[in-house]
Design a protein around this motif. Structure first.
Motif, PDB file in Angstrom:
ATOM      1  N   PRO A  37      -2.876  10.215 -29.709  1.00  0.00           N
ATOM      2  CA  PRO A  37      -4.234  10.176 -29.752  1.00  0.00           C
ATOM      3  C   PRO A  37      -4.965  10.092 -28.442  1.00  0.00           C
ATOM      4  N   VAL A  38      -6.294  10.606 -28.489  1.00  0.00           N
ATOM      5  CA  VAL A  38      -7.036  10.610 -27.252  1.00  0.00           C
ATOM      6  C   VAL A  38      -7.923   9.608 -27.313  1.00  0.00           C
ATOM      7  N   ALA A  39      -8.180   8.887 -26.268  1.00  0.00           N
ATOM      8  CA  ALA A  39      -9.355   7.644 -26.389  1.00  0.00           C
ATOM      9  C   ALA A  39     -10.125   7.841 -25.290  1.00  0.00           C
ATOM     10  N   VAL A  40     -11.532   7.474 -25.231  1.00  0.00           N
ATOM     11  CA  VAL A  40     -12.545   7.662 -24.030  1.00  0.00           C
ATOM     12  C   VAL A  40     -12.914   6.560 -23.685  1.00  0.00           C
ATOM     13  N   ALA A  41     -13.341   6.536 -22.333  1.00  0.00           N
ATOM     14  CA  ALA A  41     -13.968   5.277 -21.524  1.00  0.00           C
ATOM     15  C   ALA A  41     -14.979   5.973 -20.800  1.00  0.00           C
ATOM     16  N   ARG A  42     -16.278   5.557 -20.703  1.00  0.00           N
ATOM     17  CA  ARG A  42     -17.457   5.565 -19.887  1.00  0.00           C
ATOM     18  C   ARG A  42     -17.345   4.940 -18.608  1.00  0.00           C
ATOM     19  N   VAL A  43     -17.224   5.625 -17.541  1.00  0.00           N
ATOM     20  CA  VAL A  43     -16.863   4.840 -16.207  1.00  0.00           C
ATOM     21  C   VAL A  43     -18.017   5.385 -15.288  1.00  0.00           C
ATOM     22  N   GLY A  44     -18.482   4.521 -14.479  1.00  0.00           N
ATOM     23  CA  GLY A  44     -19.306   4.953 -13.424  1.00  0.00           C
ATOM     24  C   GLY A  44     -18.658   5.900 -12.464  1.00  0.00           C
ATOM     25  N   ALA A  45     -19.427   7.069 -11.734  1.00  0.00           N
ATOM     26  CA  ALA A  45     -18.778   7.985 -11.102  1.00  0.00           C
ATOM     27  C   ALA A  45     -18.235   7.391  -9.780  1.00  0.00           C
ATOM     28  N   GLU A  46     -18.789   6.187  -9.445  1.00  0.00           N
ATOM     29  CA  GLU A  46     -18.300   5.750  -8.245  1.00  0.00           C
ATOM     30  C   GLU A  46     -16.852   4.822  -8.339  1.00  0.00           C
ATOM     31  N   ALA A  47     -16.613   4.721  -9.581  1.00  0.00           N
ATOM     32  CA  ALA A  47     -15.295   4.202  -9.936  1.00  0.00           C
ATOM     33  C   ALA A  47     -14.081   5.093 -10.263  1.00  0.00           C
ATOM     34  N   VAL A  48     -14.282   6.260  -9.936  1.00  0.00           N
ATOM     35  CA  VAL A  48     -13.435   7.333 -10.193  1.00  0.00           C
ATOM     36  C   VAL A  48     -13.126   8.095  -9.040  1.00  0.00           C
ATOM     37  N   PRO A  49     -11.993   8.527  -8.618  1.00  0.00           N
ATOM     38  CA  PRO A  49     -11.558   9.424  -7.414  1.00  0.00           C
ATOM     39  C   PRO A  49     -12.364  10.585  -7.782  1.00  0.00           C
ATOM     40  N   ARG A  50     -12.767  11.187  -6.598  1.00  0.00           N
ATOM     41  CA  ARG A  50     -13.663  12.697  -6.827  1.00  0.00           C
ATOM     42  C   ARG A  50     -12.707  13.470  -6.942  1.00  0.00           C
ATOM     43  N   ASP A  51     -11.468  13.631  -6.899  1.00  0.00           N
ATOM     44  CA  ASP A  51     -10.694  14.746  -7.008  1.00  0.00           C
ATOM     45  C   ASP A  51      -9.917  14.769  -8.256  1.00  0.00           C
ATOM     46  N   LEU A  60      -5.614   3.026 -15.197  1.00  0.00           N
ATOM     47  CA  LEU A  60      -6.872   2.704 -15.991  1.00  0.00           C
ATOM     48  C   LEU A  60      -6.823   0.876 -15.518  1.00  0.00           C
ATOM     49  N   HIS A  61      -8.016   0.434 -14.885  1.00  0.00           N
ATOM     50  CA  HIS A  61      -7.957  -0.864 -14.826  1.00  0.00           C
ATOM     51  C   HIS A  61      -9.192  -1.543 -15.723  1.00  0.00           C
ATOM     52  N   TYR A  62      -8.836  -2.555 -16.246  1.00  0.00           N
ATOM     53  CA  TYR A  62      -9.424  -3.115 -17.497  1.00  0.00           C
ATOM     54  C   TYR A  62     -10.175  -4.750 -16.912  1.00  0.00           C
ATOM     55  N   VAL A  63     -11.374  -4.839 -17.546  1.00  0.00           N
ATOM     56  CA  VAL A  63     -11.874  -6.336 -17.582  1.00  0.00           C
ATOM     57  C   VAL A  63     -12.406  -6.553 -18.879  1.00  0.00           C
ATOM     58  N   LEU A  64     -12.227  -7.503 -19.665  1.00  0.00           N
ATOM     59  CA  LEU A  64     -12.484  -7.840 -21.194  1.00  0.00           C
ATOM     60  C   LEU A  64     -12.434  -6.590 -21.907  1.00  0.00           C
ATOM     61  N   GLY A  65     -11.350  -5.874 -21.728  1.00  0.00           N
ATOM     62  CA  GLY A  65     -11.134  -4.660 -22.805  1.00  0.00           C
ATOM     63  C   GLY A  65     -12.113  -3.249 -22.306  1.00  0.00           C
ATOM     64  N   VAL A  66     -12.655  -3.351 -21.194  1.00  0.00           N
ATOM     65  CA  VAL A  66     -13.473  -2.303 -20.758  1.00  0.00           C
ATOM     66  C   VAL A  66     -12.813  -1.713 -19.490  1.00  0.00           C
ATOM     67  N   VAL A  67     -12.887  -0.412 -19.363  1.00  0.00           N
ATOM     68  CA  VAL A  67     -12.252   0.326 -18.358  1.00  0.00           C
ATOM     69  C   VAL A  67     -13.302   0.283 -16.906  1.00  0.00           C
ATOM     70  N   THR A  68     -12.984  -0.575 -15.944  1.00  0.00           N
ATOM     71  CA  THR A  68     -13.897  -0.725 -14.661  1.00  0.00           C
ATOM     72  C   THR A  68     -13.594   0.347 -13.615  1.00  0.00           C
ATOM     73  N   ALA A  69     -12.307   0.646 -13.470  1.00  0.00           N
ATOM     74  CA  ALA A  69     -11.985   1.654 -12.462  1.00  0.00           C
ATOM     75  C   ALA A  69     -10.715   2.379 -12.685  1.00  0.00           C
ATOM     76  N   VAL A  70     -10.614   3.512 -11.937  1.00  0.00           N
ATOM     77  CA  VAL A  70      -9.342   4.620 -12.333  1.00  0.00           C
ATOM     78  C   VAL A  70      -9.067   4.918 -10.994  1.00  0.00           C
ATOM     79  N   THR A  71      -7.554   4.720 -10.823  1.00  0.00           N
ATOM     80  CA  THR A  71      -6.871   5.364  -9.467  1.00  0.00           C
ATOM     81  C   THR A  71      -5.770   6.006 -10.053  1.00  0.00           C
ATOM     82  N   LYS A  72      -5.752   7.033  -8.943  1.00  0.00           N
ATOM     83  CA  LYS A  72      -4.662   8.054  -9.272  1.00  0.00           C
ATOM     84  C   LYS A  72      -3.207   7.446  -9.006  1.00  0.00           C
ATOM     85  N   GLU A  73      -2.291   7.674  -9.768  1.00  0.00           N
ATOM     86  CA  GLU A  73      -0.859   7.213  -9.649  1.00  0.00           C
ATOM     87  C   GLU A  73      -0.220   8.176  -8.381  1.00  0.00           C
TER      88      GLU A  73
END
Length: 73
Positions: A37-51, A60-73
């Protein structure tokens, strides 16, 4: 998840602007189950790598069940 992170695979990235503030709707699936299944998270553009692109493996980095940042592996 109160605080932590998990691996995922990006399926789609959809920019969205609300009152001039740009955010991204990040559609993702579990890294262990790429056809699951596919899930969706709304994240600020500043918290996601540009590329970031669909198909990328990310952490996906979570705080209180909400995605707060995304980093590439």
């Amino acid at each position: 998840m109160l605080k932590g992170s998990k691996l995922a695979i990006v399926r789609k990235i959809q920019p969205i602007a609300i009152h001039g503030q740009v955010s991204l709707d990040l559609y993702f699936g579990e890294a262990d189950d790429p056809d699951g299944p596919v899930a969706v998270a709304r994240v600020g553009a500043e918290a996601v790598p540009r590329d970031l692109e669909p198909g990328d493996k990310v952490r996906l980095h979570y705080v209180l069940g909400v995605v707060t940042a995304v980093t590439k592996e």
